[in-house]
Structure formats: C-alpha cells, structure tokens
Design an enzyme around this catalytic site. Structure first.
Site, PDB file in Angstrom:
ATOM      1  N   ASP A 161      -5.254  -2.982  -2.861  1.00 51.20           N
ATOM      2  CA  ASP A 161      -4.786  -2.974  -2.300  1.00 51.20           C
ATOM      3  C   ASP A 161      -4.228  -4.063  -1.401  1.00 51.20           C
ATOM      4  OD1 ASP A 161      -3.720  -1.468   0.856  1.00 51.20           O
ATOM      5  OD2 ASP A 161      -4.027  -0.378   0.133  1.00 51.20           O
ATOM      6  N   SER A 164       0.847  -1.136   0.046  1.00 51.83           N
ATOM      7  CA  SER A 164       0.235   0.259  -0.050  1.00 51.83           C
ATOM      8  C   SER A 164       1.092   1.154  -0.478  1.00 51.83           C
ATOM      9  CB  SER A 164      -0.824   0.630   1.431  1.00 51.83           C
ATOM     10  OG  SER A 164      -2.359   1.013   1.353  1.00 51.83           O
TER      11      SER A 164
END
Length: 780
Positions: free
Chosen positions: A316, A79
C-alpha cells in the site's frame, strides 16, 4: 470577455472502504470538467449535476464578464485515493465515462467478492475458536446495532463473521481477484460512450501514484566522510503523463492496473502485489501488454537493473506517503498557460480527525495509554496515514510567499523603472506606432541599459541566470537521451559545464558592466526561461489593467490572447515531445560531444525565430490599444529586464510557471456542511470497523457513494465561486440556489439505482428543502 482557468491539482488520500465515498467525489469533479468542456464547445447543458455546473458557468459569464474554464491537470493519490485518481485521470485523458464504475464499486467492493476463494470458511464451524472475536465485533460492542439500519444488520453480521473466520496469518482478500476487478473496471469504461478529452489541446495531465517497496532497494548517498553510504529506500512514485509518446490517454491499461493494485495493497488485508500476479491474470484473459519491459524499467529502475523485478513485493502506498503533495508540487513546473490561471491544490480527505485505531477512554473522558495490540496496530496502520500535512502546506505557502514578495517588489520598483524607460527613449516612444523591428530594437536597448545601470548587482544576476540556463539545458539533454541513473546524469552535466567554460561563458560581464558577447549569444540561443518570465509578467500586468479599467476593452482582451499564444510557443519547447530523433541522438552523445548537443538543442528550439514572431504579434496588439493602455504595456514589456534583475535572485526561477500564489482547498465531510453538519461520523458508514465498514454492506456503500457526490458538489461550487475575480460575485442567494439544484439533481439521478437506502433519500429531501430563490420569490 475575460478568460480564466481554474486548475485543480488533486491530492487523494487513502481511506480503505471509503474509496466508495471518494468515487462519488471524483465523479463530481469529472462532471464539472465535462460541463466546462461542453460549455466552451457551445454544447447544450447535459442532465443531472453536470447541467447545473454548465448553467453556473453561464451565470458566471453573464454576471461577472468572466469566461471560466475548469480542468484537473495534476492528480496524485495513495491507496484508495490512488485507485480513484487513476480512474479519474483515465477518464479525463480519454473522454471515457466514469458512470460504469459506480455499479462495479457498489456490486464488487464487498467482502463476499474480495475474499480469496482459499480463505473462505467452509462452514460456520470453521475456526470455531475465532467465534469470540465475531461476538466482540458484532455483538458485545453493539457496533452493528448502533450503526446499521435494522434491515441490513443480518447482512453485516454474516459478512463480518465470514471475514473474521477467514484464514489467519494470511491476507483474507485475494490479489488475483482484485486485479481482475480492476481490469473489469477499465474494460467497462472502454465500452462506455466516449466523449471529448476533458483537457484543452496541449494541456498535459500528470498522474502520480505512491507505492511502497516492501523489501526496499539500495540508494547511494554522497557524503564528505565517508565518500559514499548506501541506504535502503522503500518509497516509490509511479508517474504517468499524457506527455508520453506513443501512449493513448494517460497510460496503457495494464500499467494503470499495476499502479492501482499496488497502491491499494493494504497490509494484512491484501497480499503484496507482484508483477507475476499481473502477468498471470493478463495471460488468463489473453490481454496483451506490449510495453511491459519498458514500463518496468521506468517504474522499477533499480529492481530492473538488478534483475529482481519479478520478486519485488509492493504494498500500500499510504504506508509511507498517504498525502502525496510533493510530486504534485513538482509538476507545477513547465505547465502551459494560454489564459489567466487560478491554481488550486485540492486534497480529498474522507475522514479528517477520525482515527481507525481509537485510544480507549477512561471514566473521566481522558485518553488512557494504548495497550499492546493498539500500539502495534496503530504504528503499523493508522499513524502513517494520519500524519498532518503541515510540512506540505508550509512548502506551498513558502512558494506562494515568495511570489507575493516578488509582486510587492515589482510594485515598489514600478515608478523608478518607468522613469528609466521614459528617460531612455523620450516621449517619442509613445508616439511612434510599434512595429516588430522597432520593438526588437527597443527591447535590446532597454536590456543593455538595465544591465549597465544595475551596478554590482548585475554580475550576480548574470551568473545566476547563466547557471540556471546551463542547468536547464543539461537537464533537457539528459531527459532526451537514452541514458538513466544519477551517474550518467552527472557525467552529462559536467560535460555541458565544460563546454560552457570552453566557450568563455565563465566570465559574464565585460567593460561597462554589460554582458560579454559570448554570453549574449548564448542567452539568445538558449535562455528560454527569460522569454517565458517576460511574457508571464506581461500577462500579469494585463490582468491587473483589465481589472482597473472602468469598462471592458476588446483590445486588452485581444492582447491578452496574443500574449498567451506567444507564451505557448516558448512553453512547447519545454516539453520532450517537441523534439525529434536528431536532437535525441545528439543528446545521447552529450558526454562525448557536449557542444554539438547544445547546438542541436538550440537549432531545434530556434528561439530567435520565435522572438521575431512574438515581436510581430505583440507589436500588432500594442498598436490596437488606446494610448494610455499602450503606454502602460510598453513600459511593462520594455522594463522587464529591470524587474528580472531584482526578482530572479529572490525566486531563482521558482514559482513563475503559474504566476499567482497557490491556494489550498480541502474536500471532506467536515467542510461540506450545507446539508448536514457533524462530519464523517454523521454521514458515512464506511468509517466503521477500522474503515473497512463499506465492504460489509451494499447499503453502506450506497450511503457513502451518495454522500460523496453531495459533498463533492457542495465543495466544488464553493471552490468555483471563490475563483471569481476580485469584486465580482453572483446575485444574492444565487450560490444557495445552485447548490440546491445540484443536490436535487443528484438525488433524482441516483434514487432509481440506490435501492437499499430509501430512508436516506427521504431524510435528505427534507434536509435540503425547497429552492431558496423560489421560496424568496413566493414570500415577496
């Protein structure tokens, strides 16, 4: 002068808008590695905190007699941490600057820039029914009043209102716009002043980025009953390395953008990433991507084989793997070593203990049960990102524990092994001047004696070593081939084992408990691991001896240098780039002609020639040592087969790439308390609004970026000091003075740029105070 490397394996957590804070930390890591490079190149110290690090390295050399080199050679991120890891790796591998990224983070990591154009509210009356949510978030909760300086409250309220009144049931942030910003960032880095690559020659840099395949891909698992089952796998790890052929730096810019956009596709905020999105943005910009198909086949092999790459939705990376220790641990294998290494795993956690979705508290302070939405949002977004890393730390500790046990066993065996060597050769061993021919003969004699005196332990050791060598050869040949997939790998492995049995390698020992001639010939041609273990063992003993002598010995340092240079010759043969087309063609035909493939690999490695070079150089270095130290090193070198028989079953080859236990350090607001205690809640603004806070105000971003640099400097100085040799230290108060100088340098550098937080600079200068060494001198 003793040489030592502090090697950092960085694990970068997710943190949503705290990416700006993490940029500050990674910028300090970049500055420290640049200072190390310039220090070793003999350049003058630079300005800012980089100059402070340079002077610290000089002080360490002067005060402790240790020439320290600092490098980051393994980076894994998810991320927001994935984005920062990608940019840092690109800067390390190319010599480009991270400075241009700072303005992009401050200017562009903003709700107004990130909102998709189609999601922007047309007027203040858009979705008027969402106004109560704005009121709750910005008014009734008093979050803005409590956490935002008066001068920026209106900005935060306006942007928060726009964000909440954006389109519902679709992500508010734009994917194409985000992809464009990432390309802008790499373009800005490319235009920066380029310096030297921040890694020693031959030192690989490996980067791993986690991604989540939303729909998943099938993986076949073999069982006893039924014979095979199919499960859906969602975890993906995108790997990049400077080892790759024909790729400048760590990877093609388009591929790095692919990884950055995918790993930071936060669910609900950004749309899932697809290859088509990147293709469209690249086409609009007329940006070529020549290695597209090869990259997609490598990054998404199952999807590529099934022809569904364009339809693969990636989200993500922190959804399933927010702390990607596993690929970083795996990368410890096959690391070159040219000097003593202190390996650190450093994980960057921007908000330890601070949860995005908070439990409500009852009147008596106890946590109440989470409500309907809290349970859903916590399960979907918060819990996967806050799972403890206990399993990862236990894996590292288990590995380190085995290394410590190995060293304990070695210490216990040393008297007995030295007696065996002395009785085998007599005192003439230490009177004769070592030559390459003598050393080779001594080695062979000691190795045969160790095998014969091991009794029933040798067959088990021999089979373990043989199987390890065969598996290593099979793995190398498969990696060099053009094949992929578990089925092809297993087919090639079986062919190699078949050739080994056909060559009578299934019987390890013969009469007298020694190895059989076919096994001896095979080890001489292919046992790369034994040679590497022996030289690492010698290097470890040299390090211990250097610490034990009263005064530095130039001859010991020279022998250490020779040992690492010889070790590098063997380590080079573990790297795919070492091998040419002929070996690769033979490797591709392993299943059909396994013996020919093994012969081609053995010829390319030419270990016997390297053995001769090593004997010549080690013999020359031994001859320069004083008699007492020469005796110790000869007993170590010739006695290694005895130690290997005892320790290989314990380690099974693991942990010998860098022969010291791995240490783990953390960089977080909780750990960097030199300036201000209280952790993230006392320093960072981005933790607000479920960690989206820094997207709502430039002042927030400036605050968090500045604290990132300060916290990074604080912890990096701690880590560097902790790497000093045992019993060595800087002078009294020196560390505090170095930190003070670094903090002041950062404030001086950033104050002209960070114009929305003048009060913070005023407060920080008061909290930092005066130079502690200067104050001590004035008092005296």
């Amino acid at each position: 002068m003793r040489e030592k490397e502090l090697r950092l394996a960085l694990i970068c957590y997710g943190g949503i808008s705290l990416a700006v804070y993490m940029h500050g930390i990674t910028k300090e890591i970049w500055r420290l590695t640049r200072a190390s490079r310039h220090f070793h190149d003999g350049d003058a110290p630079a300005a800012g905190s980089q100059g402070v690090y340079h002077q610290m390295l000089q002080a360490i050399e002067t005060e402790t007699g240790t020439r320290m080199r600092v490098l980051a050679d393994i980076i894994a991120g998810a991320s927001a941490g994935g984005i920062n890891g990608i940019f840092l790796a690109h800067a390390l591998a190319t010599g480009q600057s991270l400075d241009p990224l700072t303005d992009l983070w401050l200017d562009c990591a903003d709700v107004d820039r990130l909102l998709d154009p189609d999601a922007r509210p047309l007027s203040r009356f858009s979705k008027f029914w969402a106004q109560p949510l704005v009121w709750v978030a910005a008014g009734k909760s008093e979050t803005v009043e409590r956490t935002v300086e008066p001068g920026t409250r209106e900005e935060v309220r306006a942007k928060l209102s726009s964000f909440i009144r954006a389109r519902w049931f679709e992500p508010p942030f734009g994917g194409k716009g985000f992809t464009g910003l990432l390309l802008d960032a790499f373009e800005a880095m490319g235009k920066s002043e380029t310096g030297p690559v921040l890694l020693p020659e031959g030192q690989p840099l490996d980067l791993f980025v986690t991604v989540t395949d939303f729909h998943g891909h099938p993986e076949r698992l073999k069982l006893n009953s039924p014979a095979e089952v199919v499960e859906t796998e969602h975890r993906l790890v995108l790997g990049f390395s400077t080892r790759a052929q024909g790729v400048p730096g760590i990877g093609d810019v388009a591929e790095l953008v692919f990884a950055a956009r995918a790993t930071a596709s936060f669910p609900g905020a950004f749309p899932p990433f697809t290859v088509g999105e990147l293709d469209g943005v690249l086409a609009d910009r007329e940006h070529a991507w020549p290695g597209r198909d090869a990259f997609l086949a490598r990054a998404l092999p199952r999807q590529s084989a099934a022809g569904v790459v364009e339809n693969t939705a990636l989200i993500d990376g922190s959804v399933l793997a927010n702390a990607p220790f596993a690929p970083a641990i795996g990368a410890l294998r096959n690391r070159p070593a040219r000097r003593e290494v202190d390996r650190r795993f450093v994980y960057i956690d921007p908000k330890p203990g601070v949860r995005s979705i908070q439990l409500r508290r009852t009147g008596n302070g106890e946590s109440s049960l989470p409500g309907f939405f809290g349970t859903i949002f916590g399960a979907l977004s918060d819990l996967p990102r806050t799972q403890p890393i206990r399993d990862n730390l236990e894996a590292i500790e288990s590995r380190s524990s085995r290394i410590r046990r190995m060293r304990t066993i070695v210490e216990a065996l040393r008297p007995e092994v030295e007696e065996s060597i002395e009785s085998l050769f007599g005192i003439t061993l230490f009177l004769d001047r070592p030559t390459a021919a003598r050393l080779a003969g001594w080695r062979a004699k000691a190795q045969d004696k160790a095998a014969r005196s091991a009794g029933h332990a040798y067959p088990a050791y021999g089979h373990l070593k043989l199987s390890g060598v065969i598996e290593e050869v099979a793995a190398m040949l498969f990696a060099l081939s053009t094949h992929s997939g578990s089925h092809a790998r297993e087919e090639a492995r079986r062919a190699i084992w078949g050739a080994a049995r056909a060559g009578s390698l299934d019987r390890v020992t013969g009469r007298g408990n020694g190895a059989t001639e076919p096994v001896i010939d095979f080890f001489r041609a292919h046992d790369l691991g034994f040679r590497i273990r022996r030289l690492r063992f010698l290097a470890r003993r040299l390090s211990e001896l250097s610490e034990a002598v009263d005064a530095p010995l130039v001859a010991l340092d020279a022998m250490s240098k020779v040992t690492y240079e010889c070790l590098a010759l063997y380590l080079d043969r573990e790297i795919l780039d070492f091998y040419g087309l002929a070996v690769r063609e033979a490797a591709t035909a392993t299943s059909e002609a396994p013996q020919a493939a093994m012969d081609a690999l053995g010829a390319a490695r030419n270990l016997r020639a390297i053995d001769q070079i090593t004997d010549e150089r080690i013999a020359e270095a031994l001859a320069q040592l004083p008699k007492a130290e020469r005796r110790v090193m000869l007993l170590t070198y010739l006695g290694f087969p005895y130690y290997d028989i005892a320790t290989l079953p314990l380690l099974q080859g693991e942990g010998l790439d860098e022969f010291d236990p791995v240490k783990v350090d953390r960089i977080s607001p909780d750990d960097a308390a030199t300036i201000r205690a209280g952790g993230a809640e006392a320093t960072l603004k981005g933790i607000q609004f479920n960690s989206f806070g820094a997207f709502f105000s430039r002042a927030y971003r400036e605050n968090d970026y500045l604290w990132g640099r300060l916290h990074g400097a604080d912890r990096l100085i701690d880590i560097l000091v902790s790497s000093l040799p045992t019993g060595k230290s800087l002078g009294a108060g020196a560390v505090a003075a170095i930190k003070h100088a670094a903090f002041v340098a950062i404030l001086d550098e950033e104050e002209p740029r960070l114009t929305t937080i003048p009060e913070l600079f005023r407060d920080l200068r008061q909290e930092i105070g005066t130079d502690p060494l200067a104050s001590t001198a004035q008092t005296a």
